[in-house]
Scaffold this motif. Structure first.
Motif, PDB file in Angstrom:
ATOM      1  N   ARG A  55       0.874  -1.168   0.000  1.00 30.54           N
ATOM      2  CA  ARG A  55       0.000   0.000   0.000  1.00 30.54           C
ATOM      3  C   ARG A  55       0.912   1.219   0.000  1.00 30.54           C
ATOM      4  NH1 ARG A  55      -2.436  -2.897  -2.153  1.00 30.54           N
ATOM      5  NH2 ARG A  55      -4.203  -4.098  -1.479  1.00 30.54           N
ATOM      6  N   LEU A  56       1.011   1.866  -1.142  1.00 25.72           N
ATOM      7  CA  LEU A  56       1.949   2.973  -1.334  1.00 25.72           C
ATOM      8  C   LEU A  56       1.178   4.252  -1.647  1.00 25.72           C
ATOM      9  CD1 LEU A  56       4.427   0.959  -3.573  1.00 25.72           C
ATOM     10  CD2 LEU A  56       4.598   1.388  -1.118  1.00 25.72           C
ATOM     11  N   PRO A  57       0.674   4.924  -0.625  1.00 28.77           N
ATOM     12  CA  PRO A  57      -0.159   6.100  -0.871  1.00 28.77           C
ATOM     13  C   PRO A  57       0.585   7.247  -1.552  1.00 28.77           C
ATOM     14  CG  PRO A  57       0.401   5.947   1.448  1.00 28.77           C
ATOM     15  CD  PRO A  57       0.893   4.677   0.794  1.00 28.77           C
ATOM     16  N   HIS A  58       1.914   7.228  -1.514  1.00 26.72           N
ATOM     17  CA  HIS A  58       2.687   8.300  -2.141  1.00 26.72           C
ATOM     18  C   HIS A  58       3.344   7.852  -3.438  1.00 26.72           C
ATOM     19  CE1 HIS A  58       1.921  10.615   1.401  1.00 26.72           C
ATOM     20  NE2 HIS A  58       2.431   9.665   2.152  1.00 26.72           N
ATOM     21  N   GLY A  59       3.015   6.650  -3.914  1.00 27.60           N
ATOM     22  CA  GLY A  59       3.550   6.197  -5.188  1.00 27.60           C
ATOM     23  C   GLY A  59       3.018   7.099  -6.293  1.00 27.60           C
ATOM     24  N   HIS A  87       0.379  -0.547 -10.172  1.00 26.57           N
ATOM     25  CA  HIS A  87      -0.753   0.375 -10.171  1.00 26.57           C
ATOM     26  C   HIS A  87      -1.683   0.080  -8.996  1.00 26.57           C
ATOM     27  CE1 HIS A  87      -4.481   2.264 -11.864  1.00 26.57           C
ATOM     28  NE2 HIS A  87      -3.587   3.215 -12.065  1.00 26.57           N
ATOM     29  N   LEU A  88      -1.981  -1.185  -8.769  1.00 27.33           N
ATOM     30  CA  LEU A  88      -2.820  -1.595  -7.644  1.00 27.33           C
ATOM     31  C   LEU A  88      -2.189  -1.209  -6.308  1.00 27.33           C
ATOM     32  CD1 LEU A  88      -5.358  -3.156  -6.714  1.00 27.33           C
ATOM     33  CD2 LEU A  88      -3.957  -5.222  -6.743  1.00 27.33           C
ATOM     34  N   ALA A  89      -0.869  -1.280  -6.224  1.00 25.26           N
ATOM     35  CA  ALA A  89      -0.169  -0.958  -4.976  1.00 25.26           C
ATOM     36  C   ALA A  89      -0.218   0.531  -4.653  1.00 25.26           C
ATOM     37  CB  ALA A  89       1.279  -1.426  -5.054  1.00 25.26           C
ATOM     38  N   GLY A  90      -0.503   1.364  -5.647  1.00 23.88           N
ATOM     39  CA  GLY A  90      -0.621   2.783  -5.348  1.00 23.88           C
ATOM     40  C   GLY A  90       0.075   3.722  -6.305  1.00 23.88           C
ATOM     41  N   PHE A  91       0.823   3.187  -7.264  1.00 24.39           N
ATOM     42  CA  PHE A  91       1.441   4.067  -8.245  1.00 24.39           C
ATOM     43  C   PHE A  91       0.354   4.547  -9.190  1.00 24.39           C
ATOM     44  CE2 PHE A  91       5.183   1.949  -6.703  1.00 24.39           C
ATOM     45  CZ  PHE A  91       6.148   2.930  -6.743  1.00 24.39           C
ATOM     46  N   GLY A  92       0.131   5.843  -9.239  1.00 22.12           N
ATOM     47  CA  GLY A  92      -0.939   6.396 -10.045  1.00 22.12           C
ATOM     48  C   GLY A  92      -0.743   6.175 -11.533  1.00 22.12           C
ATOM     49  N   ALA A 144       5.355  -0.417 -30.586  1.00 23.55           N
ATOM     50  CA  ALA A 144       3.967  -0.626 -30.156  1.00 23.55           C
ATOM     51  C   ALA A 144       3.832  -1.337 -28.810  1.00 23.55           C
ATOM     52  CB  ALA A 144       3.197  -1.389 -31.221  1.00 23.55           C
ATOM     53  N   GLY A 145       4.897  -1.808 -28.224  1.00 24.74           N
ATOM     54  CA  GLY A 145       4.803  -2.603 -27.011  1.00 24.74           C
ATOM     55  C   GLY A 145       4.649  -1.836 -25.718  1.00 24.74           C
ATOM     56  N   HIS A 146       4.959  -0.547 -25.708  1.00 24.87           N
ATOM     57  CA  HIS A 146       4.869   0.239 -24.479  1.00 24.87           C
ATOM     58  C   HIS A 146       3.442   0.706 -24.245  1.00 24.87           C
ATOM     59  CE1 HIS A 146       9.181   0.443 -25.278  1.00 24.87           C
ATOM     60  NE2 HIS A 146       9.308   0.697 -23.992  1.00 24.87           N
ATOM     61  N   ILE A 147       2.993   0.613 -22.995  1.00 25.78           N
ATOM     62  CA  ILE A 147       1.661   1.095 -22.637  1.00 25.78           C
ATOM     63  C   ILE A 147       1.736   1.953 -21.379  1.00 25.78           C
ATOM     64  CG2 ILE A 147       0.489  -0.895 -23.672  1.00 25.78           C
ATOM     65  CD1 ILE A 147      -0.066  -1.807 -20.713  1.00 25.78           C
ATOM     66  N   HIS A 148       0.719   2.775 -21.209  1.00 22.08           N
ATOM     67  CA  HIS A 148       0.571   3.610 -20.020  1.00 22.08           C
ATOM     68  C   HIS A 148      -0.637   3.104 -19.244  1.00 22.08           C
ATOM     69  CE1 HIS A 148      -0.976   7.077 -17.746  1.00 22.08           C
ATOM     70  NE2 HIS A 148       0.310   7.325 -17.563  1.00 22.08           N
ATOM     71  N   ILE A 149      -0.477   2.910 -17.950  1.00 21.68           N
ATOM     72  CA  ILE A 149      -1.568   2.477 -17.074  1.00 21.68           C
ATOM     73  C   ILE A 149      -1.827   3.620 -16.111  1.00 21.68           C
ATOM     74  CG2 ILE A 149      -2.296   0.785 -15.351  1.00 21.68           C
ATOM     75  CD1 ILE A 149      -0.109  -1.103 -16.576  1.00 21.68           C
ATOM     76  N   GLY A 150      -3.067   4.062 -16.052  1.00 19.28           N
ATOM     77  CA  GLY A 150      -3.420   5.151 -15.152  1.00 19.28           C
ATOM     78  C   GLY A 150      -4.094   6.271 -15.899  1.00 19.28           C
ATOM     79  N   PRO A 151      -4.407   7.367 -15.186  1.00 16.75           N
ATOM     80  CA  PRO A 151      -5.128   8.477 -15.813  1.00 16.75           C
ATOM     81  C   PRO A 151      -4.263   9.275 -16.771  1.00 16.75           C
ATOM     82  CG  PRO A 151      -4.649   8.993 -13.521  1.00 16.75           C
ATOM     83  CD  PRO A 151      -4.188   7.601 -13.773  1.00 16.75           C
TER      84      PRO A 151
END
Length: 151
Positions: A55-59, A87-92, A144-151
């Motif tokens: 749980r990384l609230p500051h990630g 991402h689940l752990a807290g990295f936005g 094409a292999g790189h992706i971004h996860i998050g807003p």
């Protein structure tokens, strides 16, 4: 380096402190058991299961340029992978790869990303990939292999 440089490397100890994770420990996908997929850190392995329990609230941001850090098990649409775990752990925001990318291409993508003038990691990744694509339009395996996860 650009505005996204100067981040602490992610180690086992730093990961629990909400560090920014800039790159690249080698990874090992485990298709039969995606929760067993892991990063190989300098001091030990860090599995998807362990990452997802953090749980990384500051990630803030994690750039994973290792092989296939957004690939999971047998099903291509499964969300159980190293990038998703961060991402689940807290990295936005997380940048990960869908398949193994050549080392030179991964390095160039990271250089372009970290020196981008575009604000925000999604836009910086978009600009980086457009540049890679312009240099090799007929070789999508390079861009094409790189992706971004998050807003």
């Amino acid at each position: 380096m650009g505005p996204r440089s100067g981040r602490r490397p992610c180690t086992r100890r730093a990961s629990s402190n909400g560090c920014r994770c800039p790159s690249a420990a080698p990874d090992r996908p485990v298709p039969a058991s995606p929760y067993g997929s892991h990063l190989i850190l300098h001091d030990q392995l860090l599995t998807v299961a362990e990452i997802s329990r953090l749980r990384l609230p500051h990630g803030e941001f994690c750039y994973l340029s290792a092989c296939a850090t957004a690939r999971s098990g047998r099903l291509p649409d499964e969300a159980v992978h190293i990038g998703g775990a961060f991402h689940l752990a807290g990295f936005g925001q997380v940048v990960a790869t869908l398949w193994p990318v050549e080392a030179a291409t991964a390095a160039e993508a990271a250089r372009l990303f970290h020196t981008s003038s575009r604000p925000g990691s999604a836009r910086a990744l978009h600009e980086s990939i457009r540049t890679l694509r312009a240099n090799a339009p007929l070789l999508p395996s390079r861009w094409a292999g790189h992706i971004h996860i998050g807003p």
